[in-house]
Design a protein around this motif. Structure first.
Motif, PDB file in Angstrom:
ATOM      1  N   GLY A   8     -14.325   5.784 -52.159  1.00  0.00           N
ATOM      2  CA  GLY A   8     -13.202   5.858 -53.088  1.00  0.00           C
ATOM      3  C   GLY A   8     -12.181   4.761 -52.971  1.00  0.00           C
ATOM      4  O   GLY A   8     -11.186   4.758 -53.709  1.00  0.00           O
ATOM      5  N   LEU A   9     -12.375   3.800 -52.058  1.00  0.00           N
ATOM      6  CA  LEU A   9     -11.442   2.685 -51.949  1.00  0.00           C
ATOM      7  C   LEU A   9     -11.757   1.628 -53.001  1.00  0.00           C
ATOM      8  O   LEU A   9     -12.922   1.443 -53.380  1.00  0.00           O
ATOM      9  CB  LEU A   9     -11.520   2.045 -50.565  1.00  0.00           C
ATOM     10  N   THR A  10     -10.735   0.921 -53.481  1.00  0.00           N
ATOM     11  CA  THR A  10     -10.967  -0.206 -54.364  1.00  0.00           C
ATOM     12  C   THR A  10     -11.427  -1.398 -53.534  1.00  0.00           C
ATOM     13  O   THR A  10     -11.360  -1.388 -52.289  1.00  0.00           O
ATOM     14  CB  THR A  10      -9.689  -0.585 -55.127  1.00  0.00           C
ATOM     15  N   THR A  11     -11.887  -2.446 -54.218  1.00  0.00           N
ATOM     16  CA  THR A  11     -12.356  -3.641 -53.512  1.00  0.00           C
ATOM     17  C   THR A  11     -11.240  -4.269 -52.682  1.00  0.00           C
ATOM     18  O   THR A  11     -11.439  -4.628 -51.513  1.00  0.00           O
ATOM     19  CB  THR A  11     -12.890  -4.670 -54.520  1.00  0.00           C
ATOM     20  N   THR A  12     -10.047  -4.388 -53.275  1.00  0.00           N
ATOM     21  CA  THR A  12      -8.944  -5.015 -52.525  1.00  0.00           C
ATOM     22  C   THR A  12      -8.437  -4.105 -51.420  1.00  0.00           C
ATOM     23  O   THR A  12      -8.045  -4.594 -50.347  1.00  0.00           O
ATOM     24  CB  THR A  12      -7.795  -5.383 -53.475  1.00  0.00           C
ATOM     25  N   GLU A  13      -8.424  -2.799 -51.622  1.00  0.00           N
ATOM     26  CA  GLU A  13      -8.056  -1.884 -50.533  1.00  0.00           C
ATOM     27  C   GLU A  13      -9.023  -2.035 -49.373  1.00  0.00           C
ATOM     28  O   GLU A  13      -8.614  -2.047 -48.202  1.00  0.00           O
ATOM     29  CB  GLU A  13      -8.057  -0.438 -51.028  1.00  0.00           C
ATOM     30  N   SER A  14     -10.313  -2.166 -49.684  1.00  0.00           N
ATOM     31  CA  SER A  14     -11.315  -2.332 -48.632  1.00  0.00           C
ATOM     32  C   SER A  14     -11.089  -3.620 -47.858  1.00  0.00           C
ATOM     33  O   SER A  14     -11.195  -3.643 -46.622  1.00  0.00           O
ATOM     34  CB  SER A  14     -12.720  -2.332 -49.251  1.00  0.00           C
ATOM     35  N   ARG A  15     -10.757  -4.696 -48.570  1.00  0.00           N
ATOM     36  CA  ARG A  15     -10.539  -5.974 -47.899  1.00  0.00           C
ATOM     37  C   ARG A  15      -9.319  -5.926 -46.984  1.00  0.00           C
ATOM     38  O   ARG A  15      -9.335  -6.472 -45.866  1.00  0.00           O
ATOM     39  CB  ARG A  15     -10.394  -7.079 -48.940  1.00  0.00           C
ATOM     40  N   VAL A  16      -8.260  -5.269 -47.430  1.00  0.00           N
ATOM     41  CA  VAL A  16      -7.059  -5.144 -46.596  1.00  0.00           C
ATOM     42  C   VAL A  16      -7.342  -4.271 -45.377  1.00  0.00           C
ATOM     43  O   VAL A  16      -6.918  -4.594 -44.247  1.00  0.00           O
ATOM     44  CB  VAL A  16      -5.891  -4.582 -47.423  1.00  0.00           C
ATOM     45  N   LEU A  17      -8.070  -3.181 -45.568  1.00  0.00           N
ATOM     46  CA  LEU A  17      -8.392  -2.303 -44.445  1.00  0.00           C
ATOM     47  C   LEU A  17      -9.244  -3.036 -43.414  1.00  0.00           C
ATOM     48  O   LEU A  17      -8.992  -2.946 -42.196  1.00  0.00           O
ATOM     49  CB  LEU A  17      -9.122  -1.059 -44.952  1.00  0.00           C
ATOM     50  N   ALA A  32      -2.648 -10.716 -45.457  1.00  0.00           N
ATOM     51  CA  ALA A  32      -2.903 -11.406 -46.717  1.00  0.00           C
ATOM     52  C   ALA A  32      -3.856 -12.578 -46.508  1.00  0.00           C
ATOM     53  O   ALA A  32      -4.757 -12.827 -47.318  1.00  0.00           O
ATOM     54  CB  ALA A  32      -1.595 -11.880 -47.333  1.00  0.00           C
ATOM     55  N   ARG A  33      -3.663 -13.318 -45.424  1.00  0.00           N
ATOM     56  CA  ARG A  33      -4.497 -14.480 -45.158  1.00  0.00           C
ATOM     57  C   ARG A  33      -5.940 -14.075 -44.877  1.00  0.00           C
ATOM     58  O   ARG A  33      -6.877 -14.646 -45.449  1.00  0.00           O
ATOM     59  CB  ARG A  33      -3.931 -15.253 -43.957  1.00  0.00           C
ATOM     60  N   VAL A  34      -6.141 -13.105 -44.022  1.00  0.00           N
ATOM     61  CA  VAL A  34      -7.503 -12.700 -43.645  1.00  0.00           C
ATOM     62  C   VAL A  34      -8.208 -11.981 -44.801  1.00  0.00           C
ATOM     63  O   VAL A  34      -9.400 -12.163 -45.042  1.00  0.00           O
ATOM     64  CB  VAL A  34      -7.459 -11.816 -42.386  1.00  0.00           C
ATOM     65  N   ALA A  35      -7.459 -11.147 -45.525  1.00  0.00           N
ATOM     66  CA  ALA A  35      -8.045 -10.403 -46.633  1.00  0.00           C
ATOM     67  C   ALA A  35      -8.228 -11.254 -47.879  1.00  0.00           C
ATOM     68  O   ALA A  35      -8.913 -10.846 -48.818  1.00  0.00           O
ATOM     69  CB  ALA A  35      -7.175  -9.191 -46.964  1.00  0.00           C
ATOM     70  N   LEU A  46      -1.228  -1.696 -48.838  1.00  0.00           N
ATOM     71  CA  LEU A  46      -0.956  -1.043 -47.549  1.00  0.00           C
ATOM     72  C   LEU A  46      -0.383   0.349 -47.747  1.00  0.00           C
ATOM     73  O   LEU A  46      -0.727   1.293 -47.022  1.00  0.00           O
ATOM     74  CB  LEU A  46      -0.004  -1.907 -46.721  1.00  0.00           C
ATOM     75  N   GLU A  47       0.488   0.500 -48.745  1.00  0.00           N
ATOM     76  CA  GLU A  47       1.051   1.817 -49.021  1.00  0.00           C
ATOM     77  C   GLU A  47      -0.031   2.789 -49.481  1.00  0.00           C
ATOM     78  O   GLU A  47      -0.008   3.974 -49.144  1.00  0.00           O
ATOM     79  CB  GLU A  47       2.154   1.709 -50.078  1.00  0.00           C
ATOM     80  N   ALA A  55      -3.674   3.613 -42.591  1.00  0.00           N
ATOM     81  CA  ALA A  55      -2.846   2.511 -42.089  1.00  0.00           C
ATOM     82  C   ALA A  55      -1.413   3.004 -41.953  1.00  0.00           C
ATOM     83  O   ALA A  55      -1.028   4.022 -42.533  1.00  0.00           O
ATOM     84  CB  ALA A  55      -2.917   1.312 -43.032  1.00  0.00           C
ATOM     85  N   GLY A  56      -0.640   2.266 -41.184  1.00  0.00           N
ATOM     86  CA  GLY A  56       0.764   2.627 -41.021  1.00  0.00           C
ATOM     87  C   GLY A  56       1.516   1.551 -40.265  1.00  0.00           C
ATOM     88  O   GLY A  56       0.908   0.650 -39.668  1.00  0.00           O
ATOM     89  N   GLN A  57       2.833   1.630 -40.316  1.00  0.00           N
ATOM     90  CA  GLN A  57       3.672   0.689 -39.584  1.00  0.00           C
ATOM     91  C   GLN A  57       3.848   1.173 -38.155  1.00  0.00           C
ATOM     92  O   GLN A  57       3.937   2.375 -37.892  1.00  0.00           O
ATOM     93  CB  GLN A  57       5.022   0.556 -40.278  1.00  0.00           C
TER      94      GLN A  57
END
Length: 268
Positions: A8-17, A32-35, A46-47, A55-57
């Protein structure tokens, strides 16, 4: 990435994770750089991951983000899918009840399906043609021209049987297929059918091979535009009343402009 998207994750959510899992605790700029995602887009991503518990701070370090380990991420994604399945399952009875109220008499019967089938080869096409002859009840319309599934001089017993049942049969022949000494056998075959009850007319040219049965079904040859008579063509087997009636209309147009069989001067 595709595996994560299946949860259920989007492509960009997957890349950030994945970036968070690779980096460990990191800043938005590092993620941002790695993803390879623009920094301004990383914040809402991230939110979204935070909302899923992925994820979390870090406590006391608002600028640093981190994700649970690989195993924890998989467990949480799987648990979320299980919860979704349970939620859908709990609503099944309610959905059934709602549909029964909306359609109290049950679903309307499905309409009769109409089909157009592609047929290749003389033998399969002949089998369909003979079946259509056997099941015809009122009328058969034919554009007769080569190439043929059987010899044009052959008087086929299935056609004679159909004529014997009193089926109205109209056939259009091309003049060139009946003229000259070499066409004597073809003329004999045509005249045998005419003697059995076929109505025949002659035109200079026919656009294709065609047979229409009861204006409900048809066989339409897809002649090669370059060499239309060298090989037996594939055909369309039509079981669609509207299309069959349209093809019958084409036949009627040619029939109206044709000459009765034998109206031309005797072949030489």
């Amino acid at each position: 990435m595709q595996r994560l998207e299946q949860f259920g994750l989007t492509t960009t959510e997957s890349r950030v994770l994945v970036a968070l899992l690779r980096l460990g605790p990191s800043t938005v700029a590092e993620v941002a750089r790695v993803a390879e995602v623009h920094r301004t887009n990383v914040y809402p991503l991230l939110e979204a991951l935070r909302a899923r518990g992925l994820a979390g701070q870090l406590p006391g370090k608002a600028a640093m983000w981190a994700s649970a380990g690989h195993n924890e991420v998989v467990d949480r994604l799987f648990a979320a899918q299980q919860e979704l399945i349970r939620s859908l399952g709990s609503g099944l009875d309610q959905t059934r009840h709602l549909l029964s109220e909306l359609v109290p008499e049950g679903p309307a019967p499905a309409p009769e399906l109409s089909d157009v089938h592609y047929v290749s080869g003389a033998t399969p096409t002949e089998a369909i043609y003979l079946d259509l002859l056997a099941t015809a009840t009122t009328e058969i319309l034919v554009f007769n021209r080569p190439p043929f599934a059987w010899a044009s001089s052959e008087v086929h017993p299935a056609i004679m049987d159909m004529l014997g049942r009193g089926i109205s049969t109209r056939v259009l022949y091309r003049s060139g297929d009946l003229e000259g000494p070499e066409a004597a056998a073809a003329r004999e075959g045509a005249e045998a059918y005419i003697a059995a009850g076929v109505e025949a007319r002659v035109v200079d040219e026919l656009p294709t091979k065609l047979a229409v049965m009861d204006r409900r079904a048809a066989l339409l040859a897809m002649l090669d535009p370059v060499s239309p008579e060298e090989t037996f063509p594939p055909s369309l087997h039509v079981e669609h009343a509207g299309l069959a009636q349209s093809l019958a209309g084409v036949f009627d147009h040619y029939w109206a402009a044709a000459q009765p069989y034998g109206a031309r001067s005797a072949p030489g």
